[in-house]
Design a protein around this motif. Structure first.
Motif, mmCIF file in Angstrom:
data_model
loop_
_atom_site.group_PDB
_atom_site.id
_atom_site.type_symbol
_atom_site.label_atom_id
_atom_site.label_comp_id
_atom_site.label_asym_id
_atom_site.label_seq_id
_atom_site.Cartn_x
_atom_site.Cartn_y
_atom_site.Cartn_z
ATOM 1 N N ILE A 7 9.763 -15.608 9.819
ATOM 2 C CA ILE A 7 8.405 -15.476 10.339
ATOM 3 C C ILE A 7 7.422 -15.973 9.291
ATOM 4 O O ILE A 7 7.746 -16.044 8.109
ATOM 5 N N THR A 8 6.245 -16.294 9.737
ATOM 6 C CA THR A 8 5.192 -16.751 8.835
ATOM 7 C C THR A 8 4.050 -15.753 8.887
ATOM 8 O O THR A 8 3.597 -15.381 9.969
ATOM 9 N N VAL A 9 3.612 -15.304 7.719
ATOM 10 C CA VAL A 9 2.470 -14.402 7.622
ATOM 11 C C VAL A 9 1.504 -14.955 6.582
ATOM 12 O O VAL A 9 1.878 -15.778 5.750
ATOM 13 N N GLU A 10 0.280 -14.493 6.646
ATOM 14 C CA GLU A 10 -0.718 -14.909 5.668
ATOM 15 C C GLU A 10 -0.329 -14.387 4.288
ATOM 16 O O GLU A 10 0.349 -13.355 4.163
ATOM 17 N N SER A 11 -0.762 -15.072 3.262
ATOM 18 C CA SER A 11 -0.435 -14.686 1.884
ATOM 19 C C SER A 11 -0.853 -13.252 1.589
ATOM 20 O O SER A 11 -0.108 -12.496 0.957
ATOM 21 N N GLU A 12 -2.046 -12.877 2.055
ATOM 22 C CA GLU A 12 -2.532 -11.515 1.818
ATOM 23 C C GLU A 12 -1.623 -10.476 2.455
ATOM 24 O O GLU A 12 -1.379 -9.416 1.889
ATOM 25 N N TYR A 14 1.633 -10.841 3.107
ATOM 26 C CA TYR A 14 2.877 -10.798 2.340
ATOM 27 C C TYR A 14 2.693 -10.019 1.037
ATOM 28 O O TYR A 14 3.528 -9.181 0.686
ATOM 29 N N GLU A 15 1.603 -10.289 0.354
ATOM 30 C CA GLU A 15 1.339 -9.576 -0.903
ATOM 31 C C GLU A 15 1.191 -8.080 -0.654
ATOM 32 O O GLU A 15 1.700 -7.261 -1.419
ATOM 33 N N GLY A 16 0.489 -7.717 0.418
ATOM 34 C CA GLY A 16 0.337 -6.307 0.752
ATOM 35 C C GLY A 16 1.668 -5.660 1.083
ATOM 36 O O GLY A 16 1.947 -4.531 0.658
ATOM 37 N N LEU A 17 2.497 -6.359 1.840
ATOM 38 C CA LEU A 17 3.832 -5.833 2.152
ATOM 39 C C LEU A 17 4.650 -5.641 0.872
ATOM 40 O O LEU A 17 5.304 -4.616 0.690
ATOM 41 N N SER A 18 4.598 -6.633 0.012
ATOM 42 C CA SER A 18 5.359 -6.538 -1.237
ATOM 43 C C SER A 18 4.902 -5.364 -2.083
ATOM 44 O O SER A 18 5.723 -4.630 -2.637
ATOM 45 N N GLU A 19 3.592 -5.172 -2.174
ATOM 46 C CA GLU A 19 3.050 -4.085 -2.996
ATOM 47 C C GLU A 19 3.293 -2.717 -2.363
ATOM 48 O O GLU A 19 3.683 -1.777 -3.040
ATOM 49 N N GLN A 20 3.030 -2.602 -1.063
ATOM 50 C CA GLN A 20 3.099 -1.307 -0.393
ATOM 51 C C GLN A 20 4.524 -0.895 -0.023
ATOM 52 O O GLN A 20 4.869 0.277 -0.119
#
Length: 76
Positions: A7-12, A14-20
């Motif tokens: 899937i493709t998601v916006e950078s923000e 992805y970063e939020g998923l990675s952090e949270q």
């Protein structure tokens, strides 16, 4: 059985998923989030939970009641 999905998601996002959520847990998080919306067995449970959410039901009722005015004023 597991299937791979790209899937493709916006950078923000992805970063939020990675952090949270953490990089190794994103798939499990998305699976749990999406499952009630697409697996028939859990669809009834999801609808029941939504119906039991009094604040959501109040907002949905107000929204739908406000649509009547739009339909009444519509030209034919």
């Amino acid at each position: 059985m597991h299937r791979k999905l790209t899937i493709t998601v916006e950078s923000e996002v992805y970063e939020g998923l990675s952090e949270q959520i953490g990089r190794g847990r994103i798939s499990a998080f998305i699976n749990a989030l999406v499952r009630p919306h697409v697996v028939k067995q859990e669809l009834e449970k999801a609808y029941e939970e939504m119906a039991n959410d009094k604040e959501r039901e109040k907002e949905a009722y107000e929204w739908s009641e406000n649509l009547i005015g739009d339909a009444y004023n519509e030209t034919r």
